[in-house]
Enzyme design. Structure first.
Site, short mmCIF file in Angstrom:
data_model
loop_
_atom_site.label_atom_id
_atom_site.label_comp_id
_atom_site.label_asym_id
_atom_site.label_seq_id
_atom_site.Cartn_x
_atom_site.Cartn_y
_atom_site.Cartn_z
CB SER A 50 -0.96 0.11 1.18
OG SER A 50 -1.56 1.10 1.21
CE1 TYR A 97 -4.20 -2.44 5.36
CE2 TYR A 97 -3.42 -0.22 5.07
CZ TYR A 97 -3.73 -1.14 4.43
OH TYR A 97 -4.22 -1.69 3.05
#
Ligand code: NAD
Ligand code: MG
Length: 318
Positions: free
Chosen positions: A210, A223
């Site tokens: 990401s 995360y």
């Protein structure tokens, strides 16, 4: 328009109307206006969320992805292939000629059945593997079942992910911390390890990381750090497996409209402007990720190893 764009299915036709209007991914088009700027209403779905209930609907390529035979005869396992980016990759791989196995949580059966239908419509095999990736035994059995169902394995896409925003570290429940690492990091290690027994030279592994690995938002402490771990894993394993003829790479999406977001992946009040701060000024659609995975899975990327391919609407990356 393509042949695929005229296909009909059991899905919610009216909600898909906007996507039916889209041209295929190879048409000359302006990336700014390829998709509209979406303003998703504040909405709440329990984790893991369903594409079937996403408002507005996303484009996973059912009516827009045109295959060109780049993965003919390959066999792919995609974790989290029921929805969002994983579903777009499953559709693209099938249209490029691959058979696919997808893992998903049992609660996601409706989404998984929809992807199975689209894969089979492309004339390919779809193997459905429901189960929980926080369970080490499922990580291992999913590889064995994919190999049994597909007759082997050439492509592994570690894509499943868990993302829950929390205002502060003090409010981060230990259970969330552990599960986020189990799904995003430990499952990737375990599935890759199990898959290595089956991958021949020429096989490829692609991990979904990401933009937040570099631009870590303050509300995604757990995360974002898993995504940095995925980048490091990709670089280590890329070197480890290159001499064996197995290539490992990653794709780093920017803000993409998927069920991950309205299941507490973002603070609710940020949903209406989701993705608008990118240079393109809009959120990405899942199918815009698919060509990156196809490129990294196919032999044409033979000299690309340990790379993170950013697909993020123009945000600068290291
Ligand atoms: P998504 O919700 O459609 O996909 C995530 C999938 O993870 C789910 O479908 C589910 O099957 C799987 N999953 C979650 N917990 C699981 C568990 N305990 N056991 C088994 N499976 C589990 O959302 P998405 O956005 O398409 O996410 C796919 C990947 O893309 C994730 O790794 C996510 O971190 C990454 N990503 C997404 C964005 C974005 O903006 N949507 C941005 C960057 C990276
Ligand atoms: Mg899902």
């Amino acid at each position: 328009m393509t042949d695929q764009s005229t296909s009909t299915g059991s899905g919610d036709a009216s909600a898909d109307d906007a996507n039916r209007e889209t041209t295929d991914q190879l048409a000359f088009q302006n990336p700014v206006t390829r998709y509209p700027v979406i303003e998703p209403p504040e909405q709440d779905q329990p984790e893991p969320g369903l594409d079937a209930k996403l408002l507005p609907k996303s484009d996973r390529g059912e009516f827009s992805y045109r295959g060109t035979g780049r993965l003919e005869g390959r066999r792919a396992l995609i974790t989290g292939g029921d929805s969002g980016i994983g579903a777009a990759v499953a559709i693209a791989f099938a249209r490029e000629g691959a058979d696919v196995a997808i893992t998903y949580l049992p609660a996601e059966e409706p989404d998984a059945q929809e992807i199975k239908r689209i894969v089979e419509e492309a004339g390919r095999t779809a193997v459905l593997l429901p189960g929980d990736l926080t369970d080490k035994a499922f990580c291992e059995s999913s590889v064995a079942d994919a190999v049994a169902g597909l007759g082997g394995l050439d492509i592994l896409v570690n894509n499943a992910g868990k993302q829950i925003a929390q205002k502060s570290l003090a409010e981060l429940p230990d259970e969330q911390l552990v599960q986020t690492y189990e799904v995003n990091v430990f499952a990737m290690f375990r599935i890759t390890k199990a898959a290595l027994a089956h991958l021949q030279p020429g096989s490829t592994i692609i991990n979904t990381t990401s933009i937040v690995a570099y631009m870590a938002p303050e509300v995604l402490v757990d995360y974002a750090s898993t995504k940095a771990a995925i980048n490091s894993f990709t670089k280590s394993m890329g070197q480890q497996l290159a001499p064996k003829g197995i290539r490992v790479n990653a794709v780093a999406p920017g803000p993409i409209w998927t069920p991950l977001q309205p299941t507490d992946g973002q603070p609710k009040e940020e949903l209406p402007t989701f993705g608008q701060s990118t240079p393109l000024g809009r959120a990405g659609q899942p199918t815009e990720l698919a060509p990156a995975y196809v490129f990294l899975a196919s032999p044409e990327s033979s000299y690309v190893i340990g790379e993170t391919l950013n697909v993020n609407g123009g945000m600068p990356t290291p």
